[in-house]
Each structure stands twice: as C-alpha cells, then as structure tokens.
Design a protein around this motif. Structure first.
Motif, PDB file in Angstrom:
ATOM      1  N   THR A   1      23.831  59.079  45.287  1.00 55.48           N
ATOM      2  CA  THR A   1      24.087  58.420  44.015  1.00 55.48           C
ATOM      3  C   THR A   1      23.854  56.918  44.163  1.00 55.48           C
ATOM      4  OG1 THR A   1      25.777  60.067  43.530  1.00 55.48           O
ATOM      5  CG2 THR A   1      25.782  58.071  42.187  1.00 55.48           C
ATOM      6  N   VAL A   2      23.217  56.320  43.149  1.00 60.60           N
ATOM      7  CA  VAL A   2      22.947  54.886  43.195  1.00 60.60           C
ATOM      8  C   VAL A   2      24.215  54.135  42.795  1.00 60.60           C
ATOM      9  CG1 VAL A   2      21.540  52.994  42.313  1.00 60.60           C
ATOM     10  CG2 VAL A   2      20.524  55.257  42.654  1.00 60.60           C
ATOM     11  N   VAL A   3      24.910  53.624  43.787  1.00 66.33           N
ATOM     12  CA  VAL A   3      26.109  52.820  43.571  1.00 66.33           C
ATOM     13  C   VAL A   3      25.983  51.552  44.407  1.00 66.33           C
ATOM     14  CG1 VAL A   3      27.607  54.781  43.045  1.00 66.33           C
ATOM     15  CG2 VAL A   3      27.355  54.018  45.411  1.00 66.33           C
ATOM     16  N   THR A   4      26.789  50.554  44.083  1.00 66.87           N
ATOM     17  CA  THR A   4      26.710  49.285  44.790  1.00 66.87           C
ATOM     18  C   THR A   4      27.413  49.388  46.136  1.00 66.87           C
ATOM     19  OG1 THR A   4      26.763  48.141  42.660  1.00 66.87           O
ATOM     20  CG2 THR A   4      27.105  46.810  44.627  1.00 66.87           C
ATOM     21  N   VAL A   5      26.663  49.172  47.206  1.00 65.93           N
ATOM     22  CA  VAL A   5      27.206  49.162  48.557  1.00 65.93           C
ATOM     23  C   VAL A   5      27.580  47.721  48.876  1.00 65.93           C
ATOM     24  CG1 VAL A   5      26.755  49.689  50.982  1.00 65.93           C
ATOM     25  CG2 VAL A   5      25.739  51.113  49.182  1.00 65.93           C
ATOM     26  N   SER A   6      28.866  47.420  48.805  1.00 63.97           N
ATOM     27  CA  SER A   6      29.308  46.029  48.839  1.00 63.97           C
ATOM     28  C   SER A   6      30.743  45.934  49.333  1.00 63.97           C
ATOM     29  CB  SER A   6      29.183  45.434  47.424  1.00 63.97           C
ATOM     30  OG  SER A   6      30.085  44.389  47.204  1.00 63.97           O
ATOM     31  N   VAL A   7      30.982  45.004  50.263  1.00 64.47           N
ATOM     32  CA  VAL A   7      32.339  44.735  50.738  1.00 64.47           C
ATOM     33  C   VAL A   7      33.239  44.356  49.567  1.00 64.47           C
ATOM     34  CG1 VAL A   7      33.761  43.146  52.093  1.00 64.47           C
ATOM     35  CG2 VAL A   7      31.643  44.059  53.068  1.00 64.47           C
ATOM     36  N   LEU A   8      32.722  43.498  48.681  1.00 67.40           N
ATOM     37  CA  LEU A   8      33.530  43.037  47.558  1.00 67.40           C
ATOM     38  C   LEU A   8      33.903  44.191  46.633  1.00 67.40           C
ATOM     39  CD1 LEU A   8      31.761  39.663  46.654  1.00 67.40           C
ATOM     40  CD2 LEU A   8      33.713  40.062  48.160  1.00 67.40           C
ATOM     41  N   HIS A   9      32.992  45.153  46.449  1.00 66.21           N
ATOM     42  CA  HIS A   9      33.304  46.310  45.609  1.00 66.21           C
ATOM     43  C   HIS A   9      34.364  47.195  46.262  1.00 66.21           C
ATOM     44  CE1 HIS A   9      29.995  45.292  42.960  1.00 66.21           C
ATOM     45  NE2 HIS A   9      30.372  46.279  42.164  1.00 66.21           N
ATOM     46  N   VAL A  10      34.289  47.352  47.575  1.00 61.73           N
ATOM     47  CA  VAL A  10      35.307  48.144  48.264  1.00 61.73           C
ATOM     48  C   VAL A  10      36.679  47.509  48.076  1.00 61.73           C
ATOM     49  CG1 VAL A  10      36.156  48.904  50.513  1.00 61.73           C
ATOM     50  CG2 VAL A  10      33.727  49.122  49.965  1.00 61.73           C
ATOM     51  N   LEU A  11      36.767  46.189  48.249  1.00 64.74           N
ATOM     52  CA  LEU A  11      38.040  45.494  48.074  1.00 64.74           C
ATOM     53  C   LEU A  11      38.526  45.608  46.622  1.00 64.74           C
ATOM     54  CD1 LEU A  11      37.363  42.279  50.196  1.00 64.74           C
ATOM     55  CD2 LEU A  11      38.746  44.266  50.832  1.00 64.74           C
ATOM     56  N   HIS A  12      37.583  45.508  45.679  1.00 62.75           N
ATOM     57  CA  HIS A  12      37.939  45.638  44.261  1.00 62.75           C
ATOM     58  C   HIS A  12      38.448  47.044  43.963  1.00 62.75           C
ATOM     59  CE1 HIS A  12      36.921  46.599  40.004  1.00 62.75           C
ATOM     60  NE2 HIS A  12      37.464  45.408  39.793  1.00 62.75           N
ATOM     61  N   ASP A  13      37.739  48.064  44.472  1.00 59.09           N
ATOM     62  CA  ASP A  13      38.134  49.449  44.202  1.00 59.09           C
ATOM     63  C   ASP A  13      39.485  49.785  44.825  1.00 59.09           C
ATOM     64  OD1 ASP A  13      35.784  49.726  42.842  1.00 59.09           O
ATOM     65  OD2 ASP A  13      34.729  50.786  44.447  1.00 59.09           O
ATOM     66  N   ARG A  14      39.797  49.126  45.925  1.00 55.51           N
ATOM     67  CA  ARG A  14      41.091  49.330  46.581  1.00 55.51           C
ATOM     68  C   ARG A  14      42.176  48.410  46.020  1.00 55.51           C
ATOM     69  NH1 ARG A  14      41.871  52.261  51.060  1.00 55.51           N
ATOM     70  NH2 ARG A  14      40.069  53.356  51.969  1.00 55.51           N
ATOM     71  N   ALA A  15      41.827  47.663  44.966  1.00 57.12           N
ATOM     72  CA  ALA A  15      42.787  46.741  44.336  1.00 57.12           C
ATOM     73  C   ALA A  15      43.390  45.783  45.362  1.00 57.12           C
ATOM     74  CB  ALA A  15      43.872  47.524  43.608  1.00 57.12           C
ATOM     75  N   SER A  16      42.530  45.274  46.246  1.00 59.38           N
ATOM     76  CA  SER A  16      43.001  44.375  47.304  1.00 59.38           C
ATOM     77  C   SER A  16      43.505  43.058  46.722  1.00 59.38           C
ATOM     78  CB  SER A  16      41.864  44.086  48.293  1.00 59.38           C
ATOM     79  OG  SER A  16      42.236  43.075  49.214  1.00 59.38           O
ATOM     80  N   ARG A  17      44.662  42.638  47.187  1.00 54.55           N
ATOM     81  CA  ARG A  17      45.214  41.351  46.758  1.00 54.55           C
ATOM     82  C   ARG A  17      44.461  40.191  47.386  1.00 54.55           C
ATOM     83  NH1 ARG A  17      51.407  42.267  48.315  1.00 54.55           N
ATOM     84  NH2 ARG A  17      50.315  43.116  50.137  1.00 54.55           N
ATOM     85  N   ASN A  18      43.631  40.502  48.379  1.00 55.17           N
ATOM     86  CA  ASN A  18      42.891  39.446  49.079  1.00 55.17           C
ATOM     87  C   ASN A  18      41.517  39.167  48.477  1.00 55.17           C
ATOM     88  OD1 ASN A  18      44.963  39.172  50.960  1.00 55.17           O
ATOM     89  ND2 ASN A  18      44.075  40.702  52.354  1.00 55.17           N
ATOM     90  N   LEU A  19      41.135  39.881  47.414  1.00 43.48           N
ATOM     91  CA  LEU A  19      39.773  39.761  46.886  1.00 43.48           C
ATOM     92  C   LEU A  19      39.437  38.327  46.494  1.00 43.48           C
ATOM     93  CD1 LEU A  19      37.072  40.877  45.968  1.00 43.48           C
ATOM     94  CD2 LEU A  19      38.151  41.582  43.824  1.00 43.48           C
ATOM     95  N   ASN A  20      40.303  37.679  45.717  1.00 39.38           N
ATOM     96  CA  ASN A  20      40.005  36.309  45.283  1.00 39.38           C
ATOM     97  C   ASN A  20      39.944  35.349  46.466  1.00 39.38           C
ATOM     98  OD1 ASN A  20      39.841  37.016  42.578  1.00 39.38           O
ATOM     99  ND2 ASN A  20      42.009  36.637  42.198  1.00 39.38           N
ATOM    100  N   ARG A  21      40.817  35.573  47.453  1.00 39.66           N
ATOM    101  CA  ARG A  21      40.790  34.724  48.645  1.00 39.66           C
ATOM    102  C   ARG A  21      39.497  34.929  49.431  1.00 39.66           C
ATOM    103  NH1 ARG A  21      45.246  35.844  53.109  1.00 39.66           N
ATOM    104  NH2 ARG A  21      43.659  37.345  53.800  1.00 39.66           N
TER     105      ARG A  21
END
Length: 310
Positions: free
Chosen positions: A174-194
């Motif tokens: 499936t064509v999806v975005t392979v991205s560290v930032l997307h993984v952090l976003h999908d996991r609702a990481s509190r560190n994303l903005n940092r």
C-alpha cells in the motif's frame, strides 16, 4: 588529494551507513525475514566493503523470497547472487533454489508489439531504481530515528517502536508515507513538536504551517502523487525558477537530490507537521478523483449519444 570538506563528507556518509546498519540489524533480530531490512543490510555492507556480510544477507534475502514464492522480487536478485555462487557454497545453494523457482511453471509466451512496450532492460532498470530508492529511503528514515535517539530526542523504547513501525509500513504494497514523523504522529507522541523543532534547528530547514497554504494543483502535480505520498516530499510553490518543497526528513540528502533532478529546478526545502502534509495530499487526491469521475461521466455520455444517433 582530498580536501578537508571531502574528507568530512565521506565521514558523514560512512556514519550514516553504519547508523542504518545498526538500525536494520536490530529489526532483523526481531523480524528475521524482513525483506526490506535484509536488502538494505546487503547493500549497506557492500557499500562499506564488507562483502562477506553483504553476501550473507543477500543469501538470506533470496531464501526468504523463494520460501514466499515471490518470483518477481527474487528474479531481480539473480545476477547479484550469481557473482557469489561460484565461490560460496551457501550462495550456490541459494542460487540453485532460485533457479528452480524461476524455471518452474513458466507461462506460455505471448506475442507483443515490441514497438509499443519498453525493452526488458528498461523495465529491469526501472524496477531496480525503484527498489534502490525505497531501500535508501527506509535506511534514511532509520538513520534519522537513530540520530534523534542519539541526541536524546527519543527514548530507547520510542526508537525501537519507530524502527519496527517503519519496517512494517515499508514492507507493505500500500502506498503510505514512510516517515519517522508520521510514526510519532500515529502514536500520538508528546515529543513530536520537540522533534520537529530539533530537526529544523539541526538541519537549518525551517518549519512552515502548510495548512495555511493553498497549494495550486499544477504545482502539486509536478511530482507524481504516489511519489509524494510514499516519500514525504511535496512541491507547494514556485519562487521564480526555483521550487519550494516540503520534505519530512530534512537529513535525507539522497531524496533532496532526487527531487531536484525530477523537478529540474533548484529547490528550497521546508518542514511541516505530518497532519498538515496528509491534509494537503488528501485534498489533492479527492480533487483528482472528482476529475476522473467527471471525465468518465462525459465519456459515457458521449458514447451513449453516439449509440442513440441513427
């Protein structure tokens, strides 16, 4: 004689390769048959001159593909494996298994108009280029995650989760975005903005609120929508003859170069949030679907009109 800058560039590249190797080896410890990681490890070890490890991971990858019956993917590795089969027993055994799979159950040949289709060499070159780009992209994302971990922006647990998620996402069709930032976003990481702020500061790539921009269709379409989606890059404006481009991994020099070659323009790169990136992509995909639906309806109406005409 190499200059100081050239020496530093070589050191930086070598460090990136070793960081990627460490990340991929962690993945195969957990998921031994992960084909993306095995391919990346074989290529990375070959790049640093460790041919024994490069061959070992290539043999493992071929055996995985044969076990899974993936003829197309395995066939792309045939020539690489043949170079090792003459001198290495395990490579020779894997080559025999691969040859048996490729030669069994071959379909009957069909006649094609060879003037209307690309040559076999062109097809294979295109496939290999895409395989190389996808492997390189995953390696760069894992290197990005490793750099964030080394800088204390991710905990060891977060890094392990990111590495596993990237591997699983990249292995799918499936064509999806392979991205560290997307993984952090999908996991609702509190560190994303940092992490975004840190990545921007370290790379010198500024962050912009892409959601506030109206990206013109003709600018967005400078890159194929699947390419935009998979690799996390997007042209969003022009400045004279230059292009303004979103990139979700500001450390990925390979992707920056690829985008500049595709656009044939000097590019100025910017970061944005995964949410803004996804919203912009989805908006364009919906517009494209509406255009396709309208065109199909017009074609059907024309066909009906011609049929009704006496």
């Amino acid at each position: 004689m190499a200059t100081v800058d050239e020496h530093h560039q070589r050191e930086d590249l070598e460090n990136q390769v070793w960081n990627a190797i460490a990340a991929f080896e962690q993945i195969v410890e957990t998921i031994p048959n992960d084909r993306i990681s095995l391919e990346a490890l074989s290529s990375a070890y070959e790049q640093v001159g460790d041919l024994a490890h490069a061959r070992a991971y290539l043999v493992r990858l071929v055996n995985v593909l044969v076990d899974e019956g993936d003829r197309d993917a395995a066939g792309l590795l045939h020539e690489r494996l043949l170079r090792h089969a003459a001198s290495d027993p395990q490579a020779k055994e894997a080559e025999a298994r691969l040859e048996a799979m490729l030669s069994s159950g071959k379909p009957e040949p069909h006649e094609f108009d060879l003037t209307k289709i690309p040559s076999a060499a062109e097809i294979e070159a295109g496939k290999q280029e895409e395989v190389d780009l996808r492997s390189s992209h995953v390696a760069e994302e894992l290197s990005f995650a490793w750099a964030l971990f080394q800088a204390g922006q991710l905990t060891q647990e977060e890094y392990a989760q990111v590495a596993q998620d990237l591997s699983e996402v990249s292995a799918g069709n499936t064509v999806v975005t392979v991205s560290v930032l997307h993984v952090l976003h999908d996991r609702a990481s509190r560190n994303l903005n940092r992490v975004l702020a840190f990545a921007s500061q370290e790379s010198g790539v500024p962050i912009i609120p892409l959601g506030l921009f109206e990206v013109p269709a003709d600018i967005f379409d400078l890159l194929p929508v699947d390419f935009v989606t998979r690799y996390g890059v997007m042209a969003f404006s022009l400045l004279g003859n230059d292009a303004l481009v979103i990139i979700l991994n500001p450390q990925n020099k390979v992707m920056k170069g690829k985008v500049e070659r595709l656009l044939k323009k000097q590019c100025h790169f910017y970061l944005t949030t995964p949410a803004d990136f996804d919203a912009t992509v989805e908006k364009r995909k919906k517009a494209l679907l509406a255009e396709e639906t309208k065109a199909a309806a017009q074609t059907a109406a024309q066909a009906a009109a011609q049929t009704a005409t006496p």
